[in-house]
Design a protein around this motif. Structure first.
Motif, mmCIF file in Angstrom:
data_model
loop_
_atom_site.group_PDB
_atom_site.id
_atom_site.type_symbol
_atom_site.label_atom_id
_atom_site.label_comp_id
_atom_site.label_asym_id
_atom_site.label_seq_id
_atom_site.Cartn_x
_atom_site.Cartn_y
_atom_site.Cartn_z
ATOM 1 N N ASP A 124 128.205 47.400 32.347
ATOM 2 C CA ASP A 124 127.646 46.083 32.621
ATOM 3 C C ASP A 124 126.301 45.929 31.919
ATOM 4 O OD1 ASP A 124 129.763 45.487 34.282
ATOM 5 O OD2 ASP A 124 128.741 46.190 36.090
ATOM 6 N N TYR A 125 125.993 44.734 31.526
ATOM 7 C CA TYR A 125 124.632 44.374 31.151
ATOM 8 C C TYR A 125 124.340 42.995 31.750
ATOM 9 C CZ TYR A 125 126.541 41.444 27.345
ATOM 10 O OH TYR A 125 127.208 40.496 26.622
ATOM 11 N N HIS A 126 123.090 42.615 31.807
ATOM 12 C CA HIS A 126 122.694 41.397 32.512
ATOM 13 C C HIS A 126 121.944 40.453 31.577
ATOM 14 C CE1 HIS A 126 123.468 44.214 35.797
ATOM 15 N NE2 HIS A 126 123.659 43.167 36.564
ATOM 16 N N LEU A 127 122.156 39.165 31.791
ATOM 17 C CA LEU A 127 121.475 38.123 31.040
ATOM 18 C C LEU A 127 120.794 37.178 32.020
ATOM 19 C CD1 LEU A 127 124.211 37.233 28.382
ATOM 20 C CD2 LEU A 127 122.188 38.661 28.050
ATOM 21 N N ARG A 128 119.559 36.784 31.696
ATOM 22 C CA ARG A 128 118.809 35.847 32.541
ATOM 23 C C ARG A 128 118.514 34.570 31.750
ATOM 24 N NH1 ARG A 128 113.304 34.545 33.501
ATOM 25 N NH2 ARG A 128 112.928 33.853 35.653
ATOM 26 N N PRO A 129 119.342 33.542 31.921
ATOM 27 C CA PRO A 129 119.066 32.281 31.224
ATOM 28 C C PRO A 129 117.862 31.586 31.838
ATOM 29 C CG PRO A 129 120.933 32.024 32.704
ATOM 30 C CD PRO A 129 120.553 33.478 32.746
ATOM 31 N N THR A 130 117.154 30.838 31.043
ATOM 32 C CA THR A 130 115.970 30.119 31.525
ATOM 33 C C THR A 130 116.068 28.616 31.266
ATOM 34 O OG1 THR A 130 114.856 30.590 29.424
ATOM 35 C CG2 THR A 130 114.428 32.097 31.259
ATOM 36 N N GLU A 131 117.244 28.148 30.863
ATOM 37 C CA GLU A 131 117.447 26.706 30.721
ATOM 38 C C GLU A 131 118.921 26.403 30.943
ATOM 39 O OE1 GLU A 131 118.002 26.101 25.948
ATOM 40 O OE2 GLU A 131 115.949 26.310 26.683
ATOM 41 N N ARG A 132 119.161 25.210 31.520
ATOM 42 C CA ARG A 132 120.533 24.812 31.785
ATOM 43 C C ARG A 132 121.203 24.334 30.496
ATOM 44 N NH1 ARG A 132 119.261 20.445 34.149
ATOM 45 N NH2 ARG A 132 117.031 20.927 33.948
ATOM 46 N N GLY A 133 122.535 24.380 30.477
ATOM 47 C CA GLY A 133 123.269 23.947 29.297
ATOM 48 C C GLY A 133 124.412 24.888 28.983
ATOM 49 N N GLU A 134 124.959 24.742 27.793
ATOM 50 C CA GLU A 134 126.107 25.551 27.369
ATOM 51 C C GLU A 134 125.639 26.731 26.527
ATOM 52 O OE1 GLU A 134 128.626 22.813 25.329
ATOM 53 O OE2 GLU A 134 129.496 21.992 27.174
ATOM 54 N N TYR A 135 126.164 27.910 26.849
ATOM 55 C CA TYR A 135 125.823 29.150 26.144
ATOM 56 C C TYR A 135 127.098 29.683 25.488
ATOM 57 C CZ TYR A 135 121.239 29.358 28.427
ATOM 58 O OH TYR A 135 119.954 29.104 28.840
ATOM 59 N N PHE A 136 127.044 29.833 24.168
ATOM 60 C CA PHE A 136 128.218 30.267 23.418
ATOM 61 C C PHE A 136 128.058 31.722 22.974
ATOM 62 C CE2 PHE A 136 128.476 25.696 23.036
ATOM 63 C CZ PHE A 136 129.841 25.436 23.129
ATOM 64 N N PHE A 137 129.012 32.552 23.358
ATOM 65 C CA PHE A 137 129.085 33.919 22.860
ATOM 66 C C PHE A 137 129.828 33.914 21.527
ATOM 67 C CE2 PHE A 137 128.348 34.679 27.325
ATOM 68 C CZ PHE A 137 127.616 35.853 27.354
ATOM 69 N N GLY A 138 129.463 34.842 20.657
ATOM 70 C CA GLY A 138 130.185 35.037 19.412
ATOM 71 C C GLY A 138 131.245 36.110 19.577
ATOM 72 N N ASN A 139 131.393 36.945 18.578
ATOM 73 C CA ASN A 139 132.390 38.016 18.617
ATOM 74 C C ASN A 139 131.908 39.190 19.462
ATOM 75 O OD1 ASN A 139 134.078 36.605 16.860
ATOM 76 N ND2 ASN A 139 133.143 37.532 15.048
ATOM 77 N N LEU A 140 132.858 39.867 20.066
ATOM 78 C CA LEU A 140 132.607 41.167 20.670
ATOM 79 C C LEU A 140 133.044 42.208 19.645
ATOM 80 C CD1 LEU A 140 131.855 42.997 23.062
ATOM 81 C CD2 LEU A 140 134.201 42.739 23.882
ATOM 82 N N ASN A 141 132.082 42.836 18.970
ATOM 83 C CA ASN A 141 132.367 43.785 17.892
ATOM 84 C C ASN A 141 132.350 45.213 18.424
ATOM 85 O OD1 ASN A 141 132.250 41.830 15.530
ATOM 86 N ND2 ASN A 141 130.238 41.503 16.436
ATOM 87 N N VAL A 142 133.449 45.927 18.180
ATOM 88 C CA VAL A 142 133.575 47.313 18.628
ATOM 89 C C VAL A 142 133.812 48.188 17.402
ATOM 90 C CG1 VAL A 142 134.821 48.922 20.104
ATOM 91 C CG2 VAL A 142 134.538 46.541 20.828
ATOM 92 N N TYR A 143 132.917 49.134 17.172
ATOM 93 C CA TYR A 143 133.019 50.051 16.030
ATOM 94 C C TYR A 143 133.457 51.420 16.543
ATOM 95 C CZ TYR A 143 130.384 46.448 13.575
ATOM 96 O OH TYR A 143 129.980 45.262 13.015
#
Length: 443
Positions: A124-143
């Motif tokens: 797990d990792y955690h993200l703390r947004p500080t503004e409302r709206g839409e958040y887009f993730f890109g690719n999940l890259n696994v090497y």
């Protein structure tokens, strides 16, 4: 071409290559090392080819998924779970690089793991947004690297996932849980002693030891020939409106969030408390005009309606029009209500410009003005002064802090209630004020 897009050379490959180049330099001075250097070259080529075969030749691969919440809670730590499954017949070294939404500005995200053959892993990792709206993730890259660790093979998963950020529903759940566990006092919520009987009549019942003798119903006692008392319940169905100023004064930042976002988060939690108390909760925002209106009701869908409207509140940099607010309340709220106004005043002069409209609202409604103390000024006041400039700065800071307290006194003079609070204490302080008003029966 598709093959080369997935192929990456690891640092170990370049370290070995640098070692070989160094050995060729030494061979210039020690010719006997020349053949050994070429042996190292052939070994590097052979092991690199073997590494390519291990990672690309078989149909085995690795699976990965990103599990994000349905929506982010603004200002809170939101967990993101990455699940990995190694389908190779040997242990692999994994480097995960998740393309996190640009709003977080995280350029160095990297997780390294080792997964045994045919095993699963997650982190797990955690993200703390500080503004409302839409958040887009890109690719999940696994090497993926084999035990040789000369090259890596890239896998790409979970492209273009969108997660909306709503007002702090995690905080809402926290206060719900505390309410059920009766564990509110340690978080600052106060028990308010009731003064007099400011509750609605419910029924007449037989007197039992411990009942308040002041509630004895003498007529019912005479008829039944035994002591009877009136039973009361909390007065319900009172109307509470939360009014959020979204002008420029609410754009001030604190700990990553704007004052507007603190007001939005507090309004969401307070709305839930109001509805649980049996009252009607509504809200609207204002700046140049009144928007995001939710009529005060007690229906089951009220919380979802409030949440959706809080999500859509956007700030601007205009001076808020309190005359428009006064006219709107006069026109649309016809019966006495509790109006909780989230705004900010920095000076007494700023208050005096709006005071006629606040007094007009307070004539017909119970008005509570919620505004913020400047925590940076408080830090400056308590900082030890070492220079004349420091003394000057502290004097100015104390003047502004005094003006905040003066604003409270000025509002009290005209029968307007106020809450002067720090942003991090906003939710608790507004809930306490609402409970106090309910307990004192002044609505």
């Amino acid at each position: 071409m598709h093959f080369f897009k997935k192929l990456y050379l690891n640092n170990l490959f370049f370290y070995v290559l640098l070692g070989i180049i160094a050995s060729f330099v030494l061979a210039y001075f020690f010719p006997s090392l020349y053949k050994v250097c070429w042996l190292f070259v052939f070994l590097l080529i052979a092991f690199t080819a073997l590494d390519i075969v291990l990672l690309f030749a078989s149909r085995q691969d690795i699976k990965a998924t990103r599990n994000a919440p349905e929506k982010f809670s603004n200002g809170d730590e939101n967990p993101i779970t990455i699940k990995l499954k190694n389908q190779y017949s040997f242990a692999v070294f994994v480097k995960v690089i998740d393309e996190i939404p640009f709003q977080f500005q995280m350029r160095n995200f990297e997780i390294n793991r080792k997964i045994a053959a045919n095993e699963k892993d997650h982190f797990d990792y955690h993200l703390r947004p500080t503004e409302r709206g839409e958040y887009f993730f890109g690719n999940l890259n696994v090497y993926i690297s084999s035990p040789l660790r000369l090259i890596s093979r890239r896998f790409t998963f979970a492209n273009n996932q969108m997660v909306p950020t709503y007002p702090s529903y995690i905080q809402l759940r926290k206060y719900d849980l505390m309410a059920f566990s009766n564990n509110l006092l340690q978080y600052g919520l106060k028990r308010i002693r009731r003064i007099g009987h400011t509750m609605e009549f419910e029924q007449i019942k037989e007197y039992v030891q411990g009942d308040d003798i002041r509630t004895l119903n003498w007529k019912a006692t005479a008829k039944r020939n035994q002591l009877m008392v009136n039973q009361f319940q909390d007065e319900k169905s009172q109307t509470v409106y939360m009014v959020i100023d979204k002008g420029r004064v609410m754009k001030m930042p604190f700990n990553g969030l704007s004052l507007l976002d603190y007001a939005i988060n507090a309004s969401l939690v307070l709305s839930n408390v109001i509805l649980k108390k049996g009252d009607k909760a509504g809200l609207f925002s204002f700046s140049k005009k009144v928007e995001n209106r939710v009529i005060a009701e007690r229906r089951q869908s009220q919380m979802n309606l409030i949440l959706e409207n809080l999500y859509n509140i956007k700030t601007n940099f205009f001076e808020s029009d309190y005359s428009r607010l006064y006219v709107d309340i006069k026109k649309n709220i016809n019966h006495r209500s509790l109006i909780i106004l989230y705004t900010n005043f920095e000076t007494v002069d700023g208050l005096h410009r709006q005071l006629p409209y606040l007094k007009g609202i307070a004539k017909n409604h119970l008005l509570v003005v919620v505004f913020f103390s400047n925590t940076e000024l408080n830090e400056l006041i308590h900082k030890k002064a070492t220079t004349v400039q420091d003394v000057y700065d502290q004097t100015i800071a104390e003047k502004f802090a005094f003006e905040k307290r003066l604003i409270v006194s000025e509002l009290k003079k005209y029968g307007i209630y106020s809450v002067l609070t720090q942003p991090e204490n906003l939710t608790l302080d507004t809930i306490n004020k609402y409970q106090e008003i309910k307990a004192r029966g002044i609505l």
